[in-house]
Scaffold this active site. Sequence first.
Site, mmCIF file in Angstrom:
data_model
loop_
_atom_site.group_PDB
_atom_site.id
_atom_site.type_symbol
_atom_site.label_atom_id
_atom_site.label_comp_id
_atom_site.label_asym_id
_atom_site.label_seq_id
_atom_site.Cartn_x
_atom_site.Cartn_y
_atom_site.Cartn_z
ATOM 1 N N GLU A 202 0.854 -1.191 0.000
ATOM 2 C CA GLU A 202 0.000 0.000 0.000
ATOM 3 C C GLU A 202 0.888 1.239 0.000
ATOM 4 O O GLU A 202 1.735 1.397 0.881
ATOM 5 C CB GLU A 202 -0.931 0.047 1.214
ATOM 6 C CG GLU A 202 -1.856 1.270 1.151
ATOM 7 C CD GLU A 202 -2.605 1.566 2.437
ATOM 8 O OE1 GLU A 202 -3.384 2.544 2.439
ATOM 9 O OE2 GLU A 202 -2.390 0.859 3.449
ATOM 10 N N ASP B 192 5.263 4.712 3.607
ATOM 11 C CA ASP B 192 5.032 6.131 3.869
ATOM 12 C C ASP B 192 6.353 6.743 4.317
ATOM 13 O O ASP B 192 7.197 6.044 4.889
ATOM 14 C CB ASP B 192 3.964 6.331 4.943
ATOM 15 C CG ASP B 192 3.246 7.665 4.815
ATOM 16 O OD1 ASP B 192 2.075 7.691 4.395
ATOM 17 O OD2 ASP B 192 3.876 8.698 5.127
ATOM 18 N N ASP C 217 -2.664 12.226 -2.327
ATOM 19 C CA ASP C 217 -2.814 13.652 -2.600
ATOM 20 C C ASP C 217 -3.164 13.819 -4.081
ATOM 21 O O ASP C 217 -2.447 13.294 -4.946
ATOM 22 C CB ASP C 217 -1.496 14.358 -2.285
ATOM 23 C CG ASP C 217 -1.621 15.875 -2.293
ATOM 24 O OD1 ASP C 217 -2.364 16.412 -3.140
ATOM 25 O OD2 ASP C 217 -0.966 16.527 -1.468
ATOM 26 N N ASP D 249 -11.539 9.728 -3.186
ATOM 27 C CA ASP D 249 -12.781 10.493 -3.139
ATOM 28 C C ASP D 249 -12.749 11.622 -4.156
ATOM 29 O O ASP D 249 -13.782 12.223 -4.452
ATOM 30 C CB ASP D 249 -12.950 11.118 -1.749
ATOM 31 C CG ASP D 249 -11.884 12.180 -1.506
ATOM 32 O OD1 ASP D 249 -12.213 13.386 -1.447
ATOM 33 O OD2 ASP D 249 -10.704 11.809 -1.407
#
Length: 219
Positions: free
Chosen positions: A47, A72, A121, A157
């Site tokens: 991920e 990350d 982002d 989204d």
Amino acid sequence: MSRKKLVRFKENEANPNVVQPGKAIFETIKGNWNEIQFQNDHPLVVELACGRGEFTVGLARNFPHQNFIGVDIKGSRIWKGSSIATAEGISNVGFLRTQIELLDASFAPDEISELWITFPDPFPRDGDEKRRLTSPRFLEMYKPLLKQEGIIHFKTDNTGLFDYTLELFQSREDIDLIGFTHDFYQSEWKDDHFGIQTRYEKMFSDKGEKIKYLKCRFV
């Protein structure tokens, strides 16, 4: 730097499920995730921009015969998922602290079975296109790292980012678009994800935003 962050960074240094610069394993992990980190031959699922790792850990809980790696750059974020996995004794999950632009420094060709890009982002300005995790620049990096028939999942989204990504993927002859939806929670794929949500997914869903999703593979 706050004392809380310092404590978290120190725990990351001690926690074996975190791979980061400064640890010897960081220099040798490329091509060796199964052998060194997980000691099994299960498929690797990665991920990107995992944040606090809710999704990575959630997948690991539900799919014990796969290995999950959250990536990350923020050590204070991945500390959360790392700590949860440790507390629950979840051994098929790990975290890699690095910039996504350097992903190919930590994974060898054909090492990844599935790639999740979750709520990145959107970088909406045209001049920032190359920073989008679904841009051609990143696709060319992902392509050799994925196994043949390896799957890319993308959830967001952001309508603009989703439309950009969908149009790009549909235009490429080397991508097989398996399916997509503009309303994930009314789609056929909803139950496949066991209700696992990232923090941002929950936040946007609670606000009534429709979640977009697609899955594809390189051919």
